[in-house]
Design a protein around this motif. Structure first.
Motif, short mmCIF file in Angstrom:
data_model
loop_
_atom_site.label_atom_id
_atom_site.label_comp_id
_atom_site.label_asym_id
_atom_site.label_seq_id
_atom_site.Cartn_x
_atom_site.Cartn_y
_atom_site.Cartn_z
N LEU A 158 -88.97 6.06 -32.21
CA LEU A 158 -87.62 5.61 -31.56
C LEU A 158 -87.86 4.19 -30.99
O LEU A 158 -86.89 3.50 -31.21
N GLN A 159 -89.10 3.79 -30.32
CA GLN A 159 -89.12 2.51 -29.46
C GLN A 159 -89.22 1.54 -30.68
O GLN A 159 -88.52 0.66 -30.53
N LEU B 103 -85.25 1.37 -32.36
CA LEU B 103 -84.39 0.69 -31.36
C LEU B 103 -84.49 -0.88 -31.31
O LEU B 103 -83.71 -1.70 -31.32
N LYS B 104 -86.00 -1.32 -31.23
CA LYS B 104 -86.12 -2.79 -31.17
C LYS B 104 -85.72 -3.65 -32.38
O LYS B 104 -85.38 -4.64 -32.46
N LYS B 105 -85.65 -2.84 -33.60
CA LYS B 105 -85.48 -3.41 -34.90
C LYS B 105 -83.94 -3.54 -35.29
O LYS B 105 -83.30 -4.52 -35.75
N THR C 134 -74.99 -0.69 -23.88
CA THR C 134 -76.13 -1.42 -23.84
C THR C 134 -76.59 -1.74 -25.10
O THR C 134 -76.62 -0.85 -26.05
N LEU C 135 -77.35 -2.92 -25.54
CA LEU C 135 -77.90 -3.38 -26.98
C LEU C 135 -79.17 -2.54 -27.09
O LEU C 135 -79.93 -2.53 -26.22
N SER C 136 -79.31 -1.81 -28.05
CA SER C 136 -80.62 -1.25 -28.37
C SER C 136 -81.78 -1.92 -28.27
O SER C 136 -82.74 -1.51 -27.65
N ASN C 137 -81.93 -3.13 -28.51
CA ASN C 137 -83.11 -3.92 -28.59
C ASN C 137 -83.15 -4.56 -27.01
O ASN C 137 -84.08 -5.43 -26.81
N LYS C 138 -82.27 -4.35 -26.31
CA LYS C 138 -82.25 -4.87 -24.76
C LYS C 138 -82.55 -3.49 -23.79
O LYS C 138 -82.66 -4.03 -22.57
N LEU D 218 -85.04 8.09 -22.65
CA LEU D 218 -84.04 8.55 -23.82
C LEU D 218 -84.47 9.45 -24.67
O LEU D 218 -83.96 10.49 -25.15
N TYR D 219 -85.85 9.27 -24.95
CA TYR D 219 -86.44 10.22 -25.90
C TYR D 219 -86.71 11.70 -25.34
O TYR D 219 -86.34 12.50 -26.25
N ARG D 220 -87.06 11.61 -24.18
CA ARG D 220 -87.03 13.13 -23.43
C ARG D 220 -85.81 13.52 -23.42
O ARG D 220 -85.61 14.71 -23.65
#
Length: 251
Positions: free
Chosen positions: A125-126, A129-131, A167-171, A180-182
Motif C-alpha cells: 500500500l505504501q 500510494l507513493k506512485k 488529500t493527494l495519495s503521494n502527499k 489507513l492500512y489498519r
C-alpha cells in the motif's frame, strides 16, 4: 453439481448481457455442468466445463434462489438447471452485467488487489500510494487499484485514519499510511462479521439486512457531531460521490 439447461432474460433488460446476446450466452452454457463458483472483486464466476459464466454485481446485483411476486420486476435473468431449480439475477438499479468468456484475463486487468488477500500488505500500500498523485477518496474507490472498497467503507476508513478525502495519495503524512492500512482491514473485517451494511436495499441470505449501519462513524451523519471531536460532520461531493468527513479531525 448443477447442470445448466437454459439462461433466460426477463423484463427486456438486454443491456445486462455484456459479452453476447442473451440467446448467444444461453447456447454457450446449455448442457454445461458447473465445476466451481468463486469471487474476484464484484465478479461472481461460474467455472464451466468449457469457459466461464460470470456475473458482475455492480451496486445492487444479487443472486437469489427464490423470488417474491413483488420482486419479479427486478429480475434481469434466470439460470435454469436440469433439476428444475433456478438461480435468479436480481438487480434493483440494473447496473449488473452477465457474460461468458473462454478466459478471464480481462478480469485481472480490470480488478486490483484484494484488500483481505495476501498481496495486500502495508509495504504494498505504501509503495502504490507513493506512485500515484490522485485524491485519496477517488483512488481508494478505483477498483483497478484495490477491489472491494465501496463508498461507505472508504469514508469510514478515512475517518478512522484522520485523512481528508481530498488529500493527494503521494502527499499523505508518514503516520497516516499505517493507520489507513489498519483501518481498511478493520472496517472490512467488521463489516463482514456484521453481514454487511444495509442503507437502502442490500440484503443477504434469506432476505436479511446487514448490521454494520449501526456502527458507522461518519457515513450518512451529515450535520451530526463527530464521535471524536464533536465538530459537525459535513457532506461534499468528490469525484461525483457523496463524501462524509470531519473537517477538524481529517484536516
Amino acid at each position: 453439481e448443477k447442470t445448466i439447461s437454459n439462461l433466460l432474460h426477463h423484463n427486456d433488460y438486454l443491456n445486462v448481457f455484456s459479452s453476447h446476446s442473451p440467446n448467444g450466452i444461453s447456447r454457450l452454457v446449455q448442457g454445461q455442468t458447473i465445476q466451481k463458483i468463486w469471487r474476484r472483486g464484484k465478479f461472481i464466476v461460474f467455472t464451466l466445463e468449457l469457459g466461464y459464466l460470470y456475473f458482475h454485481l455492480r451496486m445492487t446485483g444479487q443472486l437469489v434462489i427464490s423470488i417474491k411476486d413483488q420482486d419479479y420486476k427486478y429480475i434481469t435473468a434466470e439460470l435454469v438447471f436440469s433439476d428444475k431449480t433456478s438461480l435468479y439475477f436480481k438487480d434493483y438499479r440494473k447496473f449488473g452485467r452477465i457474460g461468458y468468456a473462454q478466459t478471464l484475463n480481462f478480469i485481472n486487468q480490470m480488478v486490483g488487489v484484494e484488500p483481505l488477500g495476501r498481496r495486500f500488505t502495508f509495504p504494498y500500500l505504501q509503495k502504490e500510494l507513493k506512485k500515484r498523485k490522485r485524491q485519496i477518496k477517488p483512488l481508494l474507490l478505483d477498483q483497478s487499484f484495490i477491489c472491494g472498497l465501496g463508498n461507505i467503507y472508504v469514508d469510514e476508513c478515512l475517518w478512522l485514519s484522520c485523512i481528508h478525502p481530498q488529500t493527494l495519495s503521494n502527499k499523505l503524512q508518514i503516520k497516516n499510511v499505517p493507520e489507513l492500512y489498519r483501518s481498511i482491514l478493520t472496517v472490512l473485517q467488521e463489516a463482514i462479521r456484521l453481514n454487511g451494511t444495509t442503507i437502502i436495499n442490500f440484503k443477504y441470505g434469506d432476505n436479511n439486512r446487514g448490521n454494520f449501519k449501526q456502527f458507522l462513524n461518519v457515513y450518512a451523519r451529515a450535520g451530526l457531531p463527530c464521535f471524536r471531536c464533536s465538530n459537525k460532520i459535513e457532506k461534499v461531493f468528490i469525484g461525483q460521490r457523496g463524501t462524509y468527513f470531519c473537517r477538524v479531525c481529517q484536516n
